[in-house]
Design an enzyme around this catalytic site. Sequence first.
Site, mmCIF file in Angstrom:
data_model
loop_
_atom_site.group_PDB
_atom_site.id
_atom_site.type_symbol
_atom_site.label_atom_id
_atom_site.label_comp_id
_atom_site.label_asym_id
_atom_site.label_seq_id
_atom_site.Cartn_x
_atom_site.Cartn_y
_atom_site.Cartn_z
ATOM 1 N N ASP A 78 -58.869 71.111 -76.320
ATOM 2 C CA ASP A 78 -58.144 70.571 -75.067
ATOM 3 C C ASP A 78 -58.272 71.493 -74.029
ATOM 4 O OD1 ASP A 78 -57.258 72.859 -76.882
ATOM 5 O OD2 ASP A 78 -55.070 72.913 -75.586
ATOM 6 N N GLU A 145 -54.851 74.292 -78.363
ATOM 7 C CA GLU A 145 -54.555 75.697 -77.895
ATOM 8 C C GLU A 145 -54.162 75.769 -77.222
ATOM 9 O OE1 GLU A 145 -55.457 79.405 -76.207
ATOM 10 O OE2 GLU A 145 -55.918 77.596 -75.671
#
Length: 485
Positions: A78, A145
């Site tokens: 991400d 994350e």
Amino acid sequence: MSTILSLAPQNVWKHFYSLTQIPRPSGHMEKITNFLVNFGKGLGLETLVDEAGNVIIRKPATPGMENRKGVILQAHMDMVPQKNNDTVHDFVNDPIETYVDGEWLKAKGTTLGADNGLGVAAIMAVLEANDLKHGPLEALITKDEETGMFGAFGLKPGTVKGEILLNLDSEDEGELYIGCAGGMDVTASLEYKEVAPEEGDIAIKVTVKGLRGGHSGLEINEGRANANKLLVRIVREAVATYEARLSCWAGGNMRNAIPREASAVVTIPAENEEELMGLISYCNELFNEEYSAIETPISVLAERVEMPAGQVPEEIQDNLIDAIFACQNGVTRMIPTVPDTVETSSNLAIITIGGGKAEVKILARSSSDSMKEYLTTSLECCFSMAGMKVAMTGGYSGWQPNVNSPILHAMKASYQKQFGVEPAVKVIHAGLECGIIGAIIPGLDMISFGPTLRSPHSPDERALIPTVQKFYDFLVATLEQTPLK
């Protein structure tokens, strides 16, 4: 055709270009997950998605390297979705537009996604290559994350088999990280019943914007302005001096990004409008003077808006404002034994007030568990005194350094041989996934490294192009020199 594709090493940049074309803001992992699964399966490699949404791709050792320790190549899929106020961009659907500025790769008005896209791209290049020497490899590309390390937290023991973990998520080439800070999400909330504005009052929207923002761990030591902390100085003075009443507040949007913009709507007696505008002008000059050596020009603006239907009751308003004003923000302490490295800090990240609910979100970090507890308790006390409910979530311990790490010694020697200088060995004030993964899989030998990035988590994010070649060459050499089992 993107100029990215002409950069060296092309086998890394072509994959990074592909990643810029796939929307992957935190919380929207469907497209990138499918892309990575198809990539792994397209190479004929064992590919799976675990219960937490992490993508695992396994590549067997090359002939003659079967007796080497297994290596886990780890990065997160991400990216942080941040954009300039005047940039039109939908992170869920639009690709990232990039351009080369001298030696730097940048994005047009948005975050670049080099954090951690370049780590993922390097892993993809290694998986695809047929001319490298390496032992057994596992790619572990984690989910979400940036918003809470959910993929790392959800990893189950036994999912990966390797003994060495190379985390490709740090931002200074030539530095090897062997420890990181732990963290805790602190959320203070309060519900209230709105009251009607006074007859004859007018509504003014006050906005602070134009700040640099940035990573709330890596750049917290630079003393950058926090939009929420600047705005509260204005709002408190307006309440105390000009009979202002708070209606709503919106500042910041990511726990791990220093807030770049914040706004509040206040109501005031119409006869006090000119004095309030004078305060706005004064604060605009004051903030730019205070931060002239750190920030680009800060804008403090005010405009009349439609009268809101409700506002915060006065006694609740005063306590809220005081708590925000008093809230610890920035560096609390440096590591006593490493005085150039931050030990403990907090980021007053997100404030939302309005519609009968107030919520304040803070990310507290420390490489010391006892100091993390001290900081979070002080934040709890601050907001509890304002009558708010305080919750602690998403806590994780720091990654304690191991200076006797075998892979550390191997990588130091390899870097010295390749580049003629010894790499710096450091502890980072950021929440790397190593701490969480190391707790789930005890005994892992872990190192974090990467190319040089600046201002991740902000639209100023940029990657230093020449360091990507060094980063990849060093990764390849490290895999070739992995210790024996």
